[in-house]
Motif scaffolding. Structure first.
Motif, PDB file in Angstrom:
ATOM      1  N   ASP A  41       2.926  40.657 -20.934  1.00 49.55           N
ATOM      2  CA  ASP A  41       3.190  39.627 -20.445  1.00 49.55           C
ATOM      3  C   ASP A  41       2.533  39.005 -19.767  1.00 49.55           C
ATOM      4  OD1 ASP A  41       5.592  39.190 -22.362  1.00 49.55           O
ATOM      5  OD2 ASP A  41       6.290  41.359 -20.537  1.00 49.55           O
ATOM      6  N   TYR A  86      -2.895  41.245 -22.854  1.00 49.88           N
ATOM      7  CA  TYR A  86      -2.832  40.168 -24.114  1.00 49.88           C
ATOM      8  C   TYR A  86      -2.763  41.941 -25.889  1.00 49.88           C
ATOM      9  CZ  TYR A  86      -3.067  37.367 -28.777  1.00 49.88           C
ATOM     10  OH  TYR A  86      -3.029  36.308 -29.682  1.00 49.88           O
ATOM     11  N   LYS A  87      -1.755  41.331 -26.287  1.00 47.90           N
ATOM     12  CA  LYS A  87      -1.733  43.006 -27.803  1.00 47.90           C
ATOM     13  C   LYS A  87      -0.511  41.408 -28.549  1.00 47.90           C
ATOM     14  CE  LYS A  87      -2.574  46.149 -25.072  1.00 47.90           C
ATOM     15  NZ  LYS A  87      -3.553  46.603 -25.901  1.00 47.90           N
ATOM     16  N   ARG A  99      -0.950  42.418 -31.771  1.00 47.28           N
ATOM     17  CA  ARG A  99      -0.280  43.857 -32.862  1.00 47.28           C
ATOM     18  C   ARG A  99       1.141  43.745 -32.156  1.00 47.28           C
ATOM     19  NH1 ARG A  99      -1.401  49.894 -35.550  1.00 47.28           N
ATOM     20  NH2 ARG A  99       0.175  49.770 -36.629  1.00 47.28           N
ATOM     21  N   LEU A 100       1.548  43.569 -31.160  1.00 51.63           N
ATOM     22  CA  LEU A 100       3.245  43.809 -30.177  1.00 51.63           C
ATOM     23  C   LEU A 100       3.678  42.766 -30.724  1.00 51.63           C
ATOM     24  CD1 LEU A 100       5.119  44.872 -28.518  1.00 51.63           C
ATOM     25  CD2 LEU A 100       4.101  43.665 -26.750  1.00 51.63           C
ATOM     26  N   ASN A 101       3.264  41.082 -31.207  1.00 53.79           N
ATOM     27  CA  ASN A 101       3.989  40.547 -31.732  1.00 53.79           C
ATOM     28  C   ASN A 101       4.280  39.921 -32.670  1.00 53.79           C
ATOM     29  OD1 ASN A 101       3.688  39.347 -28.970  1.00 53.79           O
ATOM     30  ND2 ASN A 101       1.546  37.987 -29.018  1.00 53.79           N
ATOM     31  N   LYS A 102       3.118  40.965 -33.760  1.00 55.68           N
ATOM     32  CA  LYS A 102       2.886  40.317 -35.459  1.00 55.68           C
ATOM     33  C   LYS A 102       4.862  41.951 -35.372  1.00 55.68           C
ATOM     34  CE  LYS A 102       0.442  41.951 -39.604  1.00 55.68           C
ATOM     35  NZ  LYS A 102      -0.711  42.264 -39.304  1.00 55.68           N
ATOM     36  N   GLU A 103       4.504  42.857 -34.760  1.00 57.70           N
ATOM     37  CA  GLU A 103       5.606  43.534 -35.125  1.00 57.70           C
ATOM     38  C   GLU A 103       6.599  43.370 -34.456  1.00 57.70           C
ATOM     39  OE1 GLU A 103       3.970  47.436 -36.145  1.00 57.70           O
ATOM     40  OE2 GLU A 103       2.118  46.520 -36.578  1.00 57.70           O
ATOM     41  N   ASP A 104       6.963  42.424 -33.837  1.00 59.15           N
ATOM     42  CA  ASP A 104       8.257  42.663 -32.471  1.00 59.15           C
ATOM     43  C   ASP A 104       9.703  42.828 -33.825  1.00 59.15           C
ATOM     44  OD1 ASP A 104       9.907  41.289 -30.631  1.00 59.15           O
ATOM     45  OD2 ASP A 104      10.086  39.500 -32.415  1.00 59.15           O
ATOM     46  N   LYS A 129       7.640  41.351 -28.322  1.00 58.42           N
ATOM     47  CA  LYS A 129       6.979  40.258 -28.722  1.00 58.42           C
ATOM     48  C   LYS A 129       6.908  39.824 -26.934  1.00 58.42           C
ATOM     49  CE  LYS A 129       8.462  36.246 -30.593  1.00 58.42           C
ATOM     50  NZ  LYS A 129       8.089  35.261 -31.366  1.00 58.42           N
ATOM     51  N   SER A 130       5.137  39.580 -26.593  1.00 61.65           N
ATOM     52  CA  SER A 130       6.281  38.461 -25.233  1.00 61.65           C
ATOM     53  C   SER A 130       6.302  37.306 -25.718  1.00 61.65           C
ATOM     54  CB  SER A 130       4.523  38.117 -24.679  1.00 61.65           C
ATOM     55  OG  SER A 130       4.588  37.533 -23.826  1.00 61.65           O
ATOM     56  N   TYR A 174       0.106  48.690 -28.479  1.00 51.51           N
ATOM     57  CA  TYR A 174       0.996  47.722 -28.439  1.00 51.51           C
ATOM     58  C   TYR A 174       1.341  47.750 -27.187  1.00 51.51           C
ATOM     59  CZ  TYR A 174       2.018  49.072 -32.948  1.00 51.51           C
ATOM     60  OH  TYR A 174       2.389  49.711 -34.371  1.00 51.51           O
TER      61      TYR A 174
END
Length: 469
Positions: A66, A70-71, A73-78, A102-103, A415
């Protein structure tokens, strides 16, 4: 019978407390005082890149995914399940629901270097081209107590000297009138005084605390620096009795390192009485400087004062300075958004102000600034809106003397869970800090209990990839 005529050294040896008597120290040769001071400046192993360190300790563990890691993919796969096995030591409540989160904040590329920094640190982001971000940190200890001790002493279970104590032991101090190591408003828990203690190193190398995390920086003081309860004459009478008691003791044992330590600490305390209050008085700074650190704003006043004091102590020659946003403030197991926003609001402007001020004064060229907590936080959710502890992978950054600027070293997985590339253990970080200060972490040792100890124990490698050419 000839009258007893003690030397200055004998008189100091036979004293165990009281600052009034120390006025006599000023009557003696300054060269003689320096000749036996353990804080006398020492030659480094090799040419140093930095002369001093300012460590900005974010107690509780800020979330790297956060802030500086920066990730996308983490945001995309929330909301999806973590696609690989979580750490064994993760709390059971999180192990049962491995949901990616996600952040809540947007990331942008900053400066000419293009470092990814979230909107939580908009002011620090203005210094992106000065930062060296390590996105592949990892450490030992899932709990705060273990990880904080590991960060500060290199050990997560045993009592060991703190990083600042090792540095002062190895290099001494630039200013004979000040401690070599100062901790401003340190945390009271998770190691407490051990985080700035000297353990088995001589007491002269321990950190001097100014206040604590429960005390507003405006009110923070060094305890027992002055004596308001007894006059100088009363203190002299007390010392007369103590002198006789200690003389008898020394006649029996000849050498007593504890008494020697008291002598050194009181001599330093005497000199500090006239030097420290001036450095802690921020009223001499300009209005523009106060505004730079956010001292006139309610949310940033406290940490702003700490950062400005750090700059003043650094400028005066203190070797190692820690500034703490203490007592676990970054520990958001729930309420991540509200908690991290509150914390970043307190520290973002003061940290940016510190970097600006150091740079304007030419101090960033020989001062190393280090930012970080004891670990990071998981990319999976804990409960509905929190994150758990994550020592498996996280971020710290350095700026200033000897490190690459606008640079990112290493990476976590896609991630942000595990350090995956060019991993840096906390032992490696310690080895690197000592290296930048001109010390070989394998040679900086102290013999205790029959063996040679060092900050990095039998581990640690200098992270040469972050060192500037």
């Amino acid at each position: 019978m000839e009258p007893f005529q003690p030397s200055r050294r004998q008189m100091l040896k036979s004293s165990a407390c009281g600052f009034g008597y120390l006025a006599l120290a000023g009557l003696s040769s300054e060269a003689a005082m320096k000749s036996r001071s353990p804080l006398l400046e020492k030659k480094p192993h090799f040419e140093p890149r930095a002369k001093r360190v300012i460590f900005l300790f974010m107690h509780g563990g800020p979330s790297h995914v956060d802030t500086f890691d920066y990730k996308p993919r983490l945001n995309k796969e929330d909301g999806k399940r973590l696609p690989f096995k979580a750490a064994k030591n993760i709390e059971k409540s999180s192990q049962e629901n491995l949901r990616l989160m996600k952040s809540p904040w947007k990331f942008k590329q900053r400066g000419e270097s293009g470092l990814w920094i979230s909107e939580l640190f908009e002011n620090v982001a203005g210094h992106a081209d000065d930062l060296c971000v390590i996105n592949s940190m990892h450490t030992n200890g899932q709990s705060h107590g273990q990880a904080v001790m590991k960060l500060h002493t290199g050990s997560d279970s045993l009592v060991r000297p703190s990083v600042g104590s090792w540095m002062v032991y190895g290099l001494g101090t630039e200013n004979n009138n000040l401690p070599g190591f100062i901790s401003i408003c340190p945390s009271r828990g998770h190691g407490g005084v051990r985080n700035y203690g000297s353990a088995f190193l001589p007491a002269a190398y321990q950190g001097t605390a100014i206040g604590d995390a429960d005390t507003a920086a405006k009110e923070a003081r060094i305890r027992f620096l002055t004596n308001h309860s007894a006059s100088e004459e009363q203190q002299r009478k007390q010392l007369g009795l103590l002198r006789a008691i200690n003389r008898r003791h020394l006649e029996k044992v000849q050498v007593d390192n504890e008494i020697e330590g008291v002598i050194n600490s009181y001599e330093l305390a005497f000199k500090m009485q006239s030097n420290v209050p001036t450095l802690m008085d921020l009223s001499s700074e300009t209005k523009e400087t106060h505004e730079l650190y956010g001292i006139h704003e309610k949310s940033t006043e406290n940490f702003g004062r700490q950062c400005l004091m750090a700059r003043r102590f650094a400028e005066a020659g203190v070797r190692y300075i820690e500034v703490a946003l203490g007592n676990n403030k970054w520990d958001q197991h729930s309420g991540l958004k509200a908690g991290h926003e509150r914390n970043s609001q307190m520290v973002d402007k003061p940290i940016a102000g510190l970097l600006t001020d150091l740079k304007q004064r030419g101090l960033l060229e020989d001062t190393l600034v280090v930012w970080g907590g004891e670990f990071g936080r998981t990319p999976i959710a804990q409960g509905k809106n929190g994150r758990d502890h994550n020592p498996q992978g996280y971020s710290m950054w350095l700026a200033g003397a000897g490190v690459k600027r606008g640079h990112v070293h290493g990476a976590t997985d896609e991630y942000g869970y595990y350090a995956a590339r060019d991993k840096v253990h906390i032992h490696d970080l310690h080895a690197t800090l000592l290296h930048l200060m001109g010390m070989d972490h394998k040679k900086l040792t102290y013999r205790y209990a029959g063996r040679d100890f060092r900050l990095t124990d039998v581990y640690g490698e200098v992270v040469t990839d972050i060192i500037s050419s």
